[in-house]
Motif scaffolding. Sequence first.
Motif, mmCIF file in Angstrom:
data_model
loop_
_atom_site.group_PDB
_atom_site.id
_atom_site.type_symbol
_atom_site.label_atom_id
_atom_site.label_comp_id
_atom_site.label_asym_id
_atom_site.label_seq_id
_atom_site.Cartn_x
_atom_site.Cartn_y
_atom_site.Cartn_z
ATOM 1 N N UNK A 70 0.813 -1.211 0.000
ATOM 2 C CA UNK A 70 0.000 0.000 0.000
ATOM 3 C C UNK A 70 0.851 1.267 0.000
ATOM 4 N N UNK A 71 2.168 1.107 0.137
ATOM 5 C CA UNK A 71 3.092 2.245 0.124
ATOM 6 C C UNK A 71 3.908 2.179 -1.162
ATOM 7 N N UNK A 72 3.507 2.962 -2.174
ATOM 8 C CA UNK A 72 4.121 2.863 -3.494
ATOM 9 C C UNK A 72 5.620 3.123 -3.448
ATOM 10 N N UNK A 73 6.048 4.099 -2.659
ATOM 11 C CA UNK A 73 7.480 4.426 -2.597
ATOM 12 C C UNK A 73 8.281 3.278 -1.986
ATOM 13 N N UNK A 74 7.763 2.676 -0.933
ATOM 14 C CA UNK A 74 8.458 1.563 -0.298
ATOM 15 C C UNK A 74 8.497 0.341 -1.206
ATOM 16 N N UNK A 75 7.394 0.091 -1.901
ATOM 17 C CA UNK A 75 7.359 -1.039 -2.824
ATOM 18 C C UNK A 75 8.365 -0.844 -3.953
ATOM 19 N N UNK A 76 8.440 0.376 -4.483
ATOM 20 C CA UNK A 76 9.407 0.669 -5.545
ATOM 21 C C UNK A 76 10.843 0.526 -5.042
ATOM 22 N N UNK A 77 11.082 0.933 -3.791
ATOM 23 C CA UNK A 77 12.425 0.783 -3.228
ATOM 24 C C UNK A 77 12.817 -0.691 -3.169
ATOM 25 N N UNK A 79 11.610 -3.154 -4.993
ATOM 26 C CA UNK A 79 11.758 -3.673 -6.350
ATOM 27 C C UNK A 79 13.097 -3.250 -6.950
ATOM 28 N N UNK A 80 13.498 -1.996 -6.719
ATOM 29 C CA UNK A 80 14.785 -1.521 -7.249
ATOM 30 C C UNK A 80 15.949 -2.264 -6.597
ATOM 31 N N UNK A 81 15.862 -2.456 -5.280
ATOM 32 C CA UNK A 81 16.928 -3.166 -4.579
ATOM 33 C C UNK A 81 17.050 -4.605 -5.069
ATOM 34 N N UNK A 82 15.902 -5.253 -5.259
ATOM 35 C CA UNK A 82 15.877 -6.628 -5.766
ATOM 36 C C UNK A 82 16.510 -6.680 -7.161
ATOM 37 N N UNK A 83 16.099 -5.755 -8.028
ATOM 38 C CA UNK A 83 16.605 -5.731 -9.406
ATOM 39 C C UNK A 83 18.106 -5.445 -9.431
ATOM 40 N N UNK A 84 18.582 -4.575 -8.553
ATOM 41 C CA UNK A 84 20.002 -4.241 -8.517
ATOM 42 C C UNK A 84 20.845 -5.475 -8.215
ATOM 43 N N UNK A 85 20.391 -6.295 -7.284
ATOM 44 C CA UNK A 85 21.130 -7.507 -6.943
ATOM 45 C C UNK A 85 21.082 -8.506 -8.101
ATOM 46 N N UNK A 86 19.905 -8.696 -8.684
ATOM 47 C CA UNK A 86 19.771 -9.625 -9.812
ATOM 48 C C UNK A 86 20.668 -9.191 -10.971
ATOM 49 N N UNK A 87 20.683 -7.906 -11.274
ATOM 50 C CA UNK A 87 21.490 -7.398 -12.393
ATOM 51 C C UNK A 87 22.975 -7.590 -12.140
#
Length: 267
Positions: A70-77, A79-87
Amino acid sequence: MSTPLPGLDDTTATYVFAVCRRLEPAVLTALPGLSGNTPVRTLSFGTLTAVVQRVEAAHFTEEAWQERLSDQHELERCARAHHEVVSAAATCGPTVPLALATLYRGDERARHALDQDADRFHTALRRIEGRVEWGVKVYAPTAPRQPVAPEPAPTGRSQPSAGAGRAYLDRKRDVHQRREQRHDAALRTADTVDTALRALAAASRRLRTHAQELTDGRGLQVLNAAYLVAADRTDEVSRAVRSLRRLTGAHIEMSGPWVPYSFAGEV
């Protein structure tokens, strides 16, 4: 997206970002991951390696995760952190990303569960090796609104003629037909773009299009697709998209290359 562990009472849990065959641990050194308090590290199982991090279990209970959703900014954070590790892991070779919020009750449970799925991981790694994902979105321009002139109001005792009523209905029908024709043309454009790019791809997926109110004024989205393409065909894909823009006149967005999120789960 995985469902966080229900009723998780342990102090910490093992969060899994991705699975790969080989990984140089140095690429993970400076990554904060999800928590920033514990290192992102590797966890071996069989001949494969998982990229993991120890996180506070209380942050990933069902209730806590619903708050994040329900917190768009926290969810985006996240997702970005997850993607950074995967990349980062993907710089060392083919990498299968796991869904956001994939957790286990400790390393041993993570190792056992991942090993149970080893055959699927091997298949996915073979599928994506040497390939990347390109995203393509096609938008149809929004036509200016053409209001139908209302039927003239009667004056005095006069009544509108039958001919005037038919003319009004004809105008209304014409507006509707033009709208349908534009929509059909946009769908044909989407098919043209998709067919051309599928010819360059090892696999493709049509994804759900975004509602027009989410496209920031770019028009009606008629294609949202992902293409799994050999990494050495990047120039071909770029040329094809430029050519399709000239051919169709459509607004075509191309993004990538990405880790093959849309294809890593397929077997």
